[in-house]
Structures are given as structure tokens and as C-alpha cells.
Enzyme design. Structure first.
Site, PDB file in Angstrom:
ATOM      1  N   GLY A  82       6.665  -2.433   6.415  1.00 16.47           N
ATOM      2  CA  GLY A  82       8.026  -2.956   6.444  1.00 16.47           C
ATOM      3  C   GLY A  82       9.016  -2.122   7.230  1.00 16.47           C
ATOM      4  O   GLY A  82       8.758  -0.974   7.575  1.00 16.47           O
ATOM      5  N   GLU A  83      10.145  -2.755   7.534  1.00 18.01           N
ATOM      6  CA  GLU A  83      11.226  -2.089   8.261  1.00 18.01           C
ATOM      7  C   GLU A  83      12.302  -1.698   7.235  1.00 18.01           C
ATOM      8  O   GLU A  83      13.039  -2.566   6.736  1.00 18.01           O
ATOM      9  CB  GLU A  83      11.781  -3.044   9.331  1.00 18.01           C
ATOM     10  N   CYS A 110       5.798  -5.798  16.105  1.00 20.57           N
ATOM     11  CA  CYS A 110       5.361  -4.797  17.080  1.00 20.57           C
ATOM     12  C   CYS A 110       3.881  -5.051  17.376  1.00 20.57           C
ATOM     13  O   CYS A 110       3.077  -5.194  16.446  1.00 20.57           O
ATOM     14  CB  CYS A 110       5.599  -3.405  16.530  1.00 20.57           C
ATOM     15  N   CYS A 131      -1.473   5.501   9.920  1.00 17.43           N
ATOM     16  CA  CYS A 131      -0.243   4.864  10.382  1.00 17.43           C
ATOM     17  C   CYS A 131      -0.509   3.523  11.037  1.00 17.43           C
ATOM     18  O   CYS A 131      -1.310   3.423  11.959  1.00 17.43           O
ATOM     19  CB  CYS A 131       0.351   5.728  11.480  1.00 17.43           C
ATOM     20  N   CYS A 140       3.596   8.290   1.637  1.00 16.91           N
ATOM     21  CA  CYS A 140       4.060   7.278   2.582  1.00 16.91           C
ATOM     22  C   CYS A 140       4.261   5.992   1.804  1.00 16.91           C
ATOM     23  O   CYS A 140       3.309   5.438   1.257  1.00 16.91           O
ATOM     24  CB  CYS A 140       2.989   7.117   3.669  1.00 16.91           C
ATOM     25  N   SER A 144      11.651   6.019   8.748  1.00 12.44           N
ATOM     26  CA  SER A 144      11.243   5.616  10.097  1.00 12.44           C
ATOM     27  C   SER A 144      11.715   4.198  10.374  1.00 12.44           C
ATOM     28  O   SER A 144      11.485   3.290   9.582  1.00 12.44           O
ATOM     29  CB  SER A 144       9.714   5.682  10.215  1.00 12.44           C
ATOM     30  N   CYS A 151       6.288  -7.609   7.263  1.00 11.70           N
ATOM     31  CA  CYS A 151       7.406  -7.165   8.110  1.00 11.70           C
ATOM     32  C   CYS A 151       7.872  -8.358   8.928  1.00 11.70           C
ATOM     33  O   CYS A 151       7.056  -9.167   9.352  1.00 11.70           O
ATOM     34  CB  CYS A 151       6.930  -6.038   9.039  1.00 11.70           C
ATOM     35  N   GLU A 183       0.820  -1.202   0.000  1.00 10.36           N
ATOM     36  CA  GLU A 183       0.000   0.000   0.000  1.00 10.36           C
ATOM     37  C   GLU A 183       0.858   1.256   0.000  1.00 10.36           C
ATOM     38  O   GLU A 183       1.924   1.306   0.610  1.00 10.36           O
ATOM     39  CB  GLU A 183      -0.925  -0.019   1.212  1.00 10.36           C
ATOM     40  N   SER A 220      10.758   4.828  15.971  1.00  9.53           N
ATOM     41  CA  SER A 220       9.542   4.347  16.638  1.00  9.53           C
ATOM     42  C   SER A 220       9.899   4.041  18.084  1.00  9.53           C
ATOM     43  O   SER A 220      10.305   2.932  18.403  1.00  9.53           O
ATOM     44  CB  SER A 220       9.037   3.088  15.933  1.00  9.53           C
ATOM     45  N   PHE A 221       9.758   5.015  18.927  1.00  9.74           N
ATOM     46  CA  PHE A 221      10.259   4.894  20.293  1.00  9.74           C
ATOM     47  C   PHE A 221       9.258   4.148  21.177  1.00  9.74           C
ATOM     48  O   PHE A 221       9.527   3.069  21.656  1.00  9.74           O
ATOM     49  CB  PHE A 221      10.574   6.295  20.831  1.00  9.74           C
ATOM     50  N   CYS A 246       0.897  -2.968  15.825  1.00  8.08           N
ATOM     51  CA  CYS A 246       0.964  -2.637  14.395  1.00  8.08           C
ATOM     52  C   CYS A 246       0.295  -3.707  13.541  1.00  8.08           C
ATOM     53  O   CYS A 246       0.579  -4.896  13.685  1.00  8.08           O
ATOM     54  CB  CYS A 246       2.432  -2.494  13.986  1.00  8.08           C
TER      55      CYS A 246
HETATM   56  N1  SAH Z   1       8.758  -0.165  10.294  1.00 13.55           N
HETATM   57  C1  SAH Z   1       9.015   1.211  10.482  1.00 13.55           C
HETATM   58  C2  SAH Z   1       8.162   2.110   9.620  1.00 13.55           C
HETATM   59  C3  SAH Z   1       6.698   1.802   9.454  1.00 13.55           C
HETATM   60  S1  SAH Z   1       5.579   2.159  10.724  1.00 13.55           S
HETATM   61  C4  SAH Z   1       8.881   1.580  11.922  1.00 13.55           C
HETATM   62  O1  SAH Z   1       8.391   0.769  12.683  1.00 13.55           O
HETATM   63  O2  SAH Z   1       9.298   2.680  12.283  1.00 13.55           O
HETATM   64  C5  SAH Z   1       5.372   3.929  10.815  1.00 13.55           C
HETATM   65  C6  SAH Z   1       4.997   4.396  12.226  1.00 13.55           C
HETATM   66  O3  SAH Z   1       3.650   4.018  12.574  1.00 13.55           O
HETATM   67  C7  SAH Z   1       5.891   3.793  13.294  1.00 13.55           C
HETATM   68  O4  SAH Z   1       6.247   4.731  14.253  1.00 13.55           O
HETATM   69  C8  SAH Z   1       4.978   2.763  13.890  1.00 13.55           C
HETATM   70  O5  SAH Z   1       5.420   2.398  15.161  1.00 13.55           O
HETATM   71  C9  SAH Z   1       3.647   3.461  13.867  1.00 13.55           C
HETATM   72  N2  SAH Z   1       2.497   2.587  14.045  1.00 13.55           N
HETATM   73  C10 SAH Z   1       2.398   1.275  13.749  1.00 13.55           C
HETATM   74  N3  SAH Z   1       1.163   0.816  14.046  1.00 13.55           N
HETATM   75  C11 SAH Z   1       0.464   1.858  14.505  1.00 13.55           C
HETATM   76  C12 SAH Z   1      -0.894   2.025  14.943  1.00 13.55           C
HETATM   77  N4  SAH Z   1      -1.758   1.017  14.917  1.00 13.55           N
HETATM   78  N5  SAH Z   1      -1.279   3.251  15.365  1.00 13.55           N
HETATM   79  C13 SAH Z   1      -0.409   4.287  15.338  1.00 13.55           C
HETATM   80  N6  SAH Z   1       0.863   4.190  14.924  1.00 13.55           N
HETATM   81  C14 SAH Z   1       1.301   2.986  14.521  1.00 13.55           C
HETATM   82 FE1  SF4 Z   2       7.252  -3.637  11.284  1.00 13.68          FE
HETATM   83 FE2  SF4 Z   2       7.287  -0.990  11.818  1.00 13.68          FE
HETATM   84 FE3  SF4 Z   2       5.020  -2.417  12.107  1.00 13.68          FE
HETATM   85 FE4  SF4 Z   2       7.054  -2.769  13.813  1.00 13.68          FE
HETATM   86  S1  SF4 Z   2       5.844  -0.889  13.525  1.00 13.68           S
HETATM   87  S2  SF4 Z   2       5.830  -4.413  12.840  1.00 13.68           S
HETATM   88  S3  SF4 Z   2       8.805  -2.532  12.458  1.00 13.68           S
HETATM   89  S4  SF4 Z   2       6.112  -2.056  10.191  1.00 13.68           S
END
Ligand code: SAH
Ligand code: SF4
Length: 391
Positions: free
Chosen positions: A194-195, A139, A368, A128, A226, A135, A115, A248-249, A142
Site C-alpha cells: 500500500g501507499e 508501479c 521488498c 515492515c 516510504s 494498492c 503481510e 521511491s524514486f 511491484c
Molecule cells: N507504496 C510505498 C511503500 C511500499 S513499497 C512506496 O511505493 O514507496 C517499498 C519499496 O519497495 C518501494 O521503494 C518500492 O518501490 C520497492 N519495490 C516495489 N517492488 C519492488 C520489487 N519487485 N523489487 C524491489 N523493490 C521493489
Molecule cells: Fe503501490 Fe508502492 Fe507498489 Fe507502487 S511500489 S504499486 S505505490 S506498493
């Protein structure tokens, strides 16, 4: 092939099965393209100039038909058409949210789907893009993390998302595209599926193309990568890409971050913060964006906010608070608006910019962390994820 009918972006989107296995000029670095041209008989002395010409057609003009590359001789064009393709991902579906956010599902080789989301704002428009199908990381908040990795995207597929978005936005020079300042697509974030740092070389090559002054021309300050925290690749990102970094802290103790962002077990907070401290110097970038998803009762207390401030002390930073975007079966709830505001106030009072990211495109599941393609339905069950994250 000279076409009698008007050429539309859809026609120029060549499904991989029709490329006959020929190499794709899209996604090659300048050096790579030069070598590829020499390998098919282009005289070495001419190769650099030819690369420059082809590059401009593809990345400045948005042209993918060799026959339209009119400053190349007919013979050379015919040779190119026999040896190469200029292919971008194929658009499968288009959706537009009530707030103007657009989402495209695109198909790449092997029938996989990813997407791409376009978010229009007052002074800019952000694309984006995805770096992987699925991935490898899990997390727990996510949606993409519930989908197993299918594969890394190629550099062609990564930059191809930018090319198809420009098609869709009618944003090639002949369609009236402005210089970068006024463009609809003015920024790129690697925040899709993806990462990106687990697909480093392809992401780097694609972003180099996006930054090239003879083509798409987006400055490195308009590109944000990110990462969940692949520590060894952070220094490399500074050196070899030099774009803005978002991290992504999401958690302020190893205990909670282990559960939310399991890669923390491999590279815990101390290691991550050390890498982040070094980033701005090496990349000469201004601030690191700390993304922080607001999860009700999990990571959203005042104590969390204060701890966060202590941890990042001394790092030029912006804190991006992301209200959790729910998805079917998600194990968390979004923090209340009051809680988010209280958290933001603490961050703000400590002297940091603390924008709360307004969810965009929620009605089309484009926000996101909501992205997830149906490619290979071997998604993990919630129970499996809970077991892995210990939550
Ligand atoms: N894999 C990378 C980039 C993709 S995610 C990463 O993890 O940074 C982009 C951002 O969206 C990241 O900060 C991720 O932690 C956040 N994110 C993922 N799932 C989410 C959700 N359900 N609600 C809000 N933010 C989310
Ligand atoms: Fe992968 Fe980023 Fe989602 Fe974590 S937040 S599962 S690294 S896409």
C-alpha cells in the site's frame, strides 16, 4: 473473562466477528480514547488518568484482557469489557526464511489479509508493515501493484501489526523486553503493501501511538515512511508525523519514471523534488532515503547515476539501491551485480552513502515489492498494466 489456562498471544487476538461491533481501544489516539471513555460514563475528571492507565496496559505491557488491568477497579473493568474490545489482527500463517526473516500473513476485518515482515539485523530489527490491502497505484515492477486496492487499513490494524509482531517475538516487558536500544523490534518501516500517504490519517494516528513515550516508545528516527511520491501529503508528513522519509524514486527522467511509478504523471520530478527539499527543514530529520530499484537495461546506466546525482543536489540524502526482486510474471530483470556496483560507485564518489539493499527473505517471498495477498483475486493482468504504463 478470567481464564484458568495460560493466556497466549493467539487467544488475545480477537477476530473482529467476535467483537460484536464494539469499538476497539487499540488504534485510538489519547484524545479519542478519552472521549470514548467519557461517552460511556467515565467522569470527565478521571478520564485522562484512565486513558493513561489503559494505554500503559495495552502499549507498554501488551495486555489485552481487561481483567488483567489490575490497577483499575473491578467495576470499571467490567464496564470496559461491556463497552469495548482490545483487538489486534489475527495471524493466519507464519513463515521463517533461511536468513531469519519472518513473515506473517494477518487477517483483518472483512476477511482481508495483509503481510507483515520482520527483518533481524546485527544492531536492530525492522518491522515492515502494510498500510493498505493492495494498492491503487500500479508501479510496473511491484507485485502489490498487480493487486487492486481493497481498502485502507484502520489505525488499529496498522499499529496492531506492531503489537502482534511483539507477541510473536516475545517482546513485552514481562517476557524480558529490553529498553529500545536492545530490542528485537527496534525500527518500523512503512514499506509493506500500500501507499501510506493515501491513508494519511490512519497512518499518522498509528505512528503517533508507536512513538508515544508511555508505550512502544520508538523515536521518530526509528520510523521510516516510504512513499511513491504523493506530493501534497509530503509536507503534512513532516508537520504531523515527523518521521524519516523514503521516496521511491527509481527513475531520473519523467519519461522513465512515468512508466515505472505512474503517479509521476500527476506529480512529476520537479514537483516531487521541491517537496523533498522542504522536508528535512520542516521535520527536522537528517536525510531522505532515495530508494532506487535496479532494473536491467531500464534505469541502471552510468548516465542514470549521474543524472540522479544532479537531481538531488543539495538534498541531505542516502541512496538505497534495491536489486529488483522478481516475482512470477514480472516484466523486468534484476541488474547484474557489476552494473549495480558501478552505479553504486558513482553515487559513492559523489559523496553519498549508497548501501545496496541485500534482498532478505526471498525464499518466502518477503522481499521488498514481493508482497501480495490473495485477498480478492481480481488482480490486473500484465497486459492491462502494460497498457496503463505504456511500457
Ligand atoms: N507504496 C510505498 C511503500 C511500499 S513499497 C512506496 O511505493 O514507496 C517499498 C519499496 O519497495 C518501494 O521503494 C518500492 O518501490 C520497492 N519495490 C516495489 N517492488 C519492488 C520489487 N519487485 N523489487 C524491489 N523493490 C521493489
Ligand atoms: Fe503501490 Fe508502492 Fe507498489 Fe507502487 S511500489 S504499486 S505505490 S506498493
Amino acid at each position: 473473562m478470567t481464564s484458568a489456562v495460560p493466556i497466549t498471544p493467539d487467544m488475545l487476538t480477537i477476530p473482529r466477528k467476535e467483537t460484536g461491533g464494539l469499538p476497539n481501544l487499540v488504534g485510538m489516539s489519547r484524545d479519542g480514547m478519552r472521549e470514548a471513555l467519557i461517552a460511556v460514563g467515565t467522569p470527565e475528571k478521571q478520564a485522562k488518568m484512565r486513558v493513561g492507565q489503559i494505554w500503559q496496559w495495552i502499549y507498554h505491557w501488551g495486555i489485552r484482557e481487561f481483567d488483567l488491568m489490575t490497577n483499575l477497579s473491578k467495576d470499571f473493568r467490567a464496564m470496559l469489557a461491556e463497552q469495548f474490545v482490545v483487538a489486534v489482527p489475527e495471524i493466519v500463517t507464519r513463515q521463517e526464511s533461511a536468513d531469519g526473516t519472518r513473515k506473517w500473513l494477518v487477517r483483518i476485518a472483512g476477511g482481508h489479509e495483509v503481510e507483515v515482515v520482520y527483518i533481524p539485523e546485527t544492531n536492530r530489527g525492522t518491522l515492515c508493515i502494510s498500510s493498505q490491502v493492495g494498492c491503487t497505484l500500479t508501479c510496473s515492477f511491484c507485485h502489490t501493484g498487480t493487486q487492486k486496492l481493497v481498502r485502507n487499513l484502520t489505525s488499529a490494524e496498522i499499529i496492531g501489526q506492531v503489537l502482534v509482531a511483539r507477541d510473536e517475538l516475545n517482546e513485552w516487558p514481562e517476557q524480558g523486553a529490553k529498553n529500545v536500544e536492545g530490542r528485537l523490534l527496534s525500527n518500523i518501516v512503512l514499506m509493506g503493501m500500500g501507499e501510506p500517504l493515501y491513508n494519511f490519517e490512519n497512518v499518522r494516528d498509528a505512528m503517533k501511538i508507536a512513538m508515544d513515550p508511555d508505550g512502544i516508545q520508538l523515536s521518530r528516527r526509528r520510523i521510516t515512511l516510504s512513499t511513491s511520491g504523493v506530493v501534497p501529503e509530503i509536507a503534512r508528513t513532516a508537520q504531523e508525523i515527523g518521521c524519516q522519509l523514503a521516496i521511491s524514486f527509481h527513475g531520473t527522467t519523467d519519461e522513465i519514471r512515468d512508466k515505472l511509478v505512474p503517479i509521476n504523471k500527476r506529480w512529476p520530478l520537479a514537483d516531487l523534488l521541491e517537496a523533498l527539499r522542504a522536508y528535512p527543514k520542516v521535520s527536522n530529520s537528517e536525510r531522505i532515503t532515495f530508494e532506487y530499484v535496479m532494473l536491467d537495461g531500464i534505469n541502471d546506466t552510468d548516465a542514470d547515476a549521474h543524472r540522479l546525482m544532479r537531481l538531488i543536489e543539495g538534498i541531505p540524502a542516502k541512496i538505497n539501491l534495491i536489486p529488483f526482486n522478481e516475482w512470477p510474471g514480472a516484466p523486468y530483470k534484476r541488474s547484474s551485480n557489476n552494473r549495480i556496483r558501478a552505479f553504486a560507485d558513482i553515487v559513492h564518489n559523489a559523496g553519498y552513502s549508497s548501501p545496496v539493499r541485500r534482498p532478505r527473505g526471498e525464499d518466502i517471498m518477503a522481499a521488498c515489492g514481493q508482497l501480495k495477498s490473495e485477498t480478492k483475486r481480481d488482480r490486473k493482468s500484465r497486459a492491462q498494466i502494460a497498457a496503463e504504463t505504456g511500457s
